[in-house]
Write a protein that holds these residues in place. Structure first.
Motif, short mmCIF file in Angstrom:
data_model
loop_
_atom_site.label_atom_id
_atom_site.label_comp_id
_atom_site.label_asym_id
_atom_site.label_seq_id
_atom_site.Cartn_x
_atom_site.Cartn_y
_atom_site.Cartn_z
N ARG A 171 8.30 10.89 -17.43
CA ARG A 171 7.54 9.70 -17.06
C ARG A 171 6.43 9.50 -18.09
O ARG A 171 6.10 10.40 -18.85
N ASP A 172 5.84 8.31 -18.11
CA ASP A 172 4.80 8.03 -19.10
C ASP A 172 3.59 8.93 -18.91
O ASP A 172 3.16 9.19 -17.77
N PHE A 173 3.04 9.40 -20.04
CA PHE A 173 1.82 10.19 -20.00
C PHE A 173 0.62 9.27 -19.79
O PHE A 173 0.56 8.17 -20.33
N SER A 174 -0.33 9.74 -19.02
CA SER A 174 -1.55 8.97 -18.76
C SER A 174 -2.76 9.89 -18.88
O SER A 174 -2.94 10.78 -18.03
N PRO A 175 -3.58 9.69 -19.92
CA PRO A 175 -3.41 8.72 -21.00
C PRO A 175 -2.32 9.17 -21.97
O PRO A 175 -1.86 10.32 -21.90
N PRO A 176 -1.89 8.28 -22.88
CA PRO A 176 -0.90 8.69 -23.89
C PRO A 176 -1.42 9.88 -24.70
O PRO A 176 -2.63 10.02 -24.90
N GLY B 19 0.77 -1.24 0.00
CA GLY B 19 0.00 0.00 0.00
C GLY B 19 0.79 1.28 0.00
O GLY B 19 0.29 2.31 0.46
N ILE B 20 2.03 1.27 -0.53
CA ILE B 20 2.82 2.51 -0.54
C ILE B 20 3.10 3.00 -1.95
O ILE B 20 3.81 3.98 -2.13
N GLN B 21 2.54 2.35 -2.94
CA GLN B 21 2.84 2.76 -4.31
C GLN B 21 2.17 4.08 -4.63
O GLN B 21 0.97 4.27 -4.39
N GLU B 22 2.92 5.02 -5.18
CA GLU B 22 2.38 6.31 -5.57
C GLU B 22 2.11 6.33 -7.07
O GLU B 22 2.74 5.61 -7.83
N ASP B 23 1.15 7.17 -7.47
CA ASP B 23 0.83 7.31 -8.89
C ASP B 23 1.85 8.24 -9.54
O ASP B 23 1.89 9.43 -9.22
N ARG B 24 2.68 7.70 -10.43
CA ARG B 24 3.74 8.51 -11.03
C ARG B 24 3.47 8.83 -12.50
O ARG B 24 4.36 9.31 -13.19
N LYS B 25 2.29 8.54 -12.99
CA LYS B 25 1.97 8.88 -14.37
C LYS B 25 1.83 10.39 -14.51
O LYS B 25 1.42 11.08 -13.58
N VAL B 26 2.17 10.90 -15.69
CA VAL B 26 2.09 12.33 -15.96
C VAL B 26 0.76 12.62 -16.64
O VAL B 26 0.45 12.03 -17.68
N ARG B 27 0.01 13.53 -16.07
CA ARG B 27 -1.27 13.92 -16.66
C ARG B 27 -1.16 15.35 -17.16
O ARG B 27 -1.32 16.30 -16.40
N LEU B 28 -0.86 15.49 -18.46
CA LEU B 28 -0.82 16.80 -19.06
C LEU B 28 -2.24 17.31 -19.27
O LEU B 28 -3.18 16.51 -19.39
N PRO B 29 -2.44 18.63 -19.31
CA PRO B 29 -3.78 19.16 -19.55
C PRO B 29 -4.40 18.58 -20.82
O PRO B 29 -3.78 18.57 -21.88
N MET B 30 -5.62 18.06 -20.69
CA MET B 30 -6.28 17.44 -21.83
C MET B 30 -6.82 18.46 -22.82
O MET B 30 -6.87 18.21 -24.01
N LYS B 31 -7.23 19.62 -22.31
CA LYS B 31 -7.79 20.64 -23.19
C LYS B 31 -7.28 22.01 -22.75
O LYS B 31 -6.94 22.24 -21.59
N THR B 32 -7.23 22.93 -23.74
CA THR B 32 -6.85 24.31 -23.45
C THR B 32 -8.08 25.18 -23.63
O THR B 32 -8.72 25.17 -24.69
N ILE B 33 -8.42 25.93 -22.61
CA ILE B 33 -9.62 26.76 -22.58
C ILE B 33 -9.22 28.23 -22.56
O ILE B 33 -8.39 28.64 -21.75
N ARG C 213 3.69 6.70 -35.56
CA ARG C 213 2.30 7.14 -35.52
C ARG C 213 2.11 7.94 -34.24
O ARG C 213 2.52 7.51 -33.16
N ALA C 214 1.49 9.09 -34.37
CA ALA C 214 1.43 10.03 -33.25
C ALA C 214 0.15 9.92 -32.44
O ALA C 214 -0.15 10.79 -31.62
N ASP C 215 -0.61 8.85 -32.62
CA ASP C 215 -1.88 8.74 -31.91
C ASP C 215 -1.71 8.26 -30.47
O ASP C 215 -2.62 8.43 -29.65
N ARG C 216 -0.54 7.67 -30.14
CA ARG C 216 -0.29 7.20 -28.77
C ARG C 216 1.17 7.49 -28.41
O ARG C 216 2.05 6.66 -28.63
N VAL C 217 1.41 8.66 -27.85
CA VAL C 217 2.77 9.06 -27.47
C VAL C 217 2.90 8.92 -25.96
O VAL C 217 2.22 9.61 -25.21
N PHE C 218 3.77 8.02 -25.53
CA PHE C 218 3.90 7.72 -24.11
C PHE C 218 4.92 8.62 -23.40
O PHE C 218 4.76 8.90 -22.21
N SER C 219 5.98 9.03 -24.08
CA SER C 219 6.99 9.84 -23.40
C SER C 219 7.85 10.57 -24.41
O SER C 219 7.89 10.22 -25.60
N LEU C 220 8.56 11.60 -23.92
CA LEU C 220 9.49 12.38 -24.72
C LEU C 220 10.84 12.37 -24.02
O LEU C 220 10.93 12.27 -22.79
N GLN C 221 11.91 12.54 -24.81
CA GLN C 221 13.26 12.45 -24.26
C GLN C 221 14.21 13.35 -25.04
O GLN C 221 14.06 13.54 -26.25
#
Length: 349
Positions: free
Chosen positions: A192-197, A35-49, A269-277
């Motif tokens: 870190r991996d984007f979630s969702p890609p 029970g110590i695992q932290e959520d390390r996925k990156v959640r970039l803003p899904m939409k720009t308003i 294919r750019a429909d599922r990009v998990f990470s940048l480096q």
């Protein structure tokens, strides 16, 4: 440290790298069990308003709610100094009514203030919008860079090179040294991996604004969440202490595994990009050497990273608390629009 200095492999840094990217075998399972695992996925803003007239009470309360919905908020205001205390530090403020202000915007929300409806409609209809999507704006960071970007250096293969990335002023600074000791020769930083890609299929490529040191670097995008899978690479040269905009067309990305091209690799294919480096490396591809490489220190400043070349389109207009006369005007405009109450904004985004 010079390249001639013999340095022992750092097993502690090796472990820290794997832990940062959740790549230690069975370690993640053990953390989950206790029970110590932290959520390390990156959640970039899904939409720009883009919000117009948001400094009023209705707009302010609505933006507070939208900030909880993983949206990037831009507010068009008359005066930034006046609006900042009202809207807070997490909202980007602009004063310019230009096509560039609309670039990358998914929705325009009009709160009935700041501009007339006719002015908003004319602005949207007449704007020739160059579509882009901001992925990272290091001039106005919205989160701790250390929670998103980490170092992956040749320590993972027994080397002793070392790098880091940090915010300095209005940009990110990727620095370190590359040593060829222990058969090493690269240093890099990776998200870190984007979630969702990320789905960037509507765009032509990635654009970076950088200030370099005269060396050649690699940009790498990944289509899978594996630690050591296929990376899609593009090499670019920099000028010493001169800023430049680098465009990386998706069509020119090369599939590689550990600097060796994948001969039967699929096009990117750019429909599922998990990470940048970003990488500074002694190696080019398939045994060739980087013609601009020299061991030792390096420095690359990055202002922003964007997706460019998106399909041209006008953002949808959302009018808050509209009336029948407003709806008639919007219908005649030919724009895509919706009229909603302020408390239902999040449900239509």
């Amino acid at each position: 440290m010079t390249d001639s200095t013999k340095t022992n492999w750092d097993i502690k840094r090796f472990w820290q790298t794997l832990d940062y990217y959740d790549s230690i075998p069975l370690w993640g399972c053990l953390q989950k069990l206790i029970g110590i695992q932290e959520d390390r996925k990156v959640r970039l803003p899904m939409k720009t308003i883009l919000a117009i007239g948001a400094t009023g009470e209705v707009g302010r309360r609505a933006l507070e709610q939208l900030q909880k919905e993983n949206c990037r908020i831009i507010a068009l205001v008359d005066d930034i100094e006046t609006a900042r205390p009202i809207l807070g530090e997490e909202v980007d403020l602009v004063t310019t009514r230009s096509p560039e202000t609309l670039a990358g915007v998914d929705r325009v929300i009009y709160f009935g203030e700041g501009m007339t409806l006719a002015e908003v409609v004319n602005w949207l209809k007449n704007a020739s919008i160059a579509r882009e999507k901001t992925l990272f704006d290091f001039r106005n960071p919205t989160s701790d860079i250390r929670e998103i970007w980490g170092a992956i250096d040749d320590v993972v293969m027994g080397g002793v090179s070392e790098s880091n990335i940090r915010l300095t002023g209005d940009r990110a600074l990727f620095t370190g040294y590359v040593s060829t000791e222990n058969n090493g020769g690269f240093a890099s930083v990776r998200t870190r991996d984007f979630s969702p890609p990320l789905d960037l299929s509507d765009y032509e490529g990635i654009e970076l604004r950088v200030t370099g040191d005269g060396k050649r670097y690699k940009f790498i995008a990944r289509r899978e969440g594996r630690w050591d899978g296929v990376g899609y690479c593009y090499s670019f040269d920099t000028l010493d202490r001169i800023s430049a905009t680098i465009r990386v067309p998706f069509s020119e990305l090369i599939p590689v595994v550990r600097a060796k091209t994948v001969r039967d690799g699929q096009p990117f294919r750019a429909d599922r990009v998990f990470s940048l480096q970003l990488m500074q490396s002694k190696f080019e591809y398939d045994g060739a050497l980087n013609p601009r490489f020299s061991p030792g220190s390096f420095a690359l400043e990055i202002e922003w990273i964007k997706a460019y070349g998106g399909r041209s389109s006008v953002p949808e207009l959302i009018a808050v608390n509209g009336t029948g006369s407003i709806e008639a005007g919007l219908h005649e405009s030919g724009l895509s629009y919706r009229i909603v109450s302020a408390d239902r904004l999040s449900s239509v985004l």
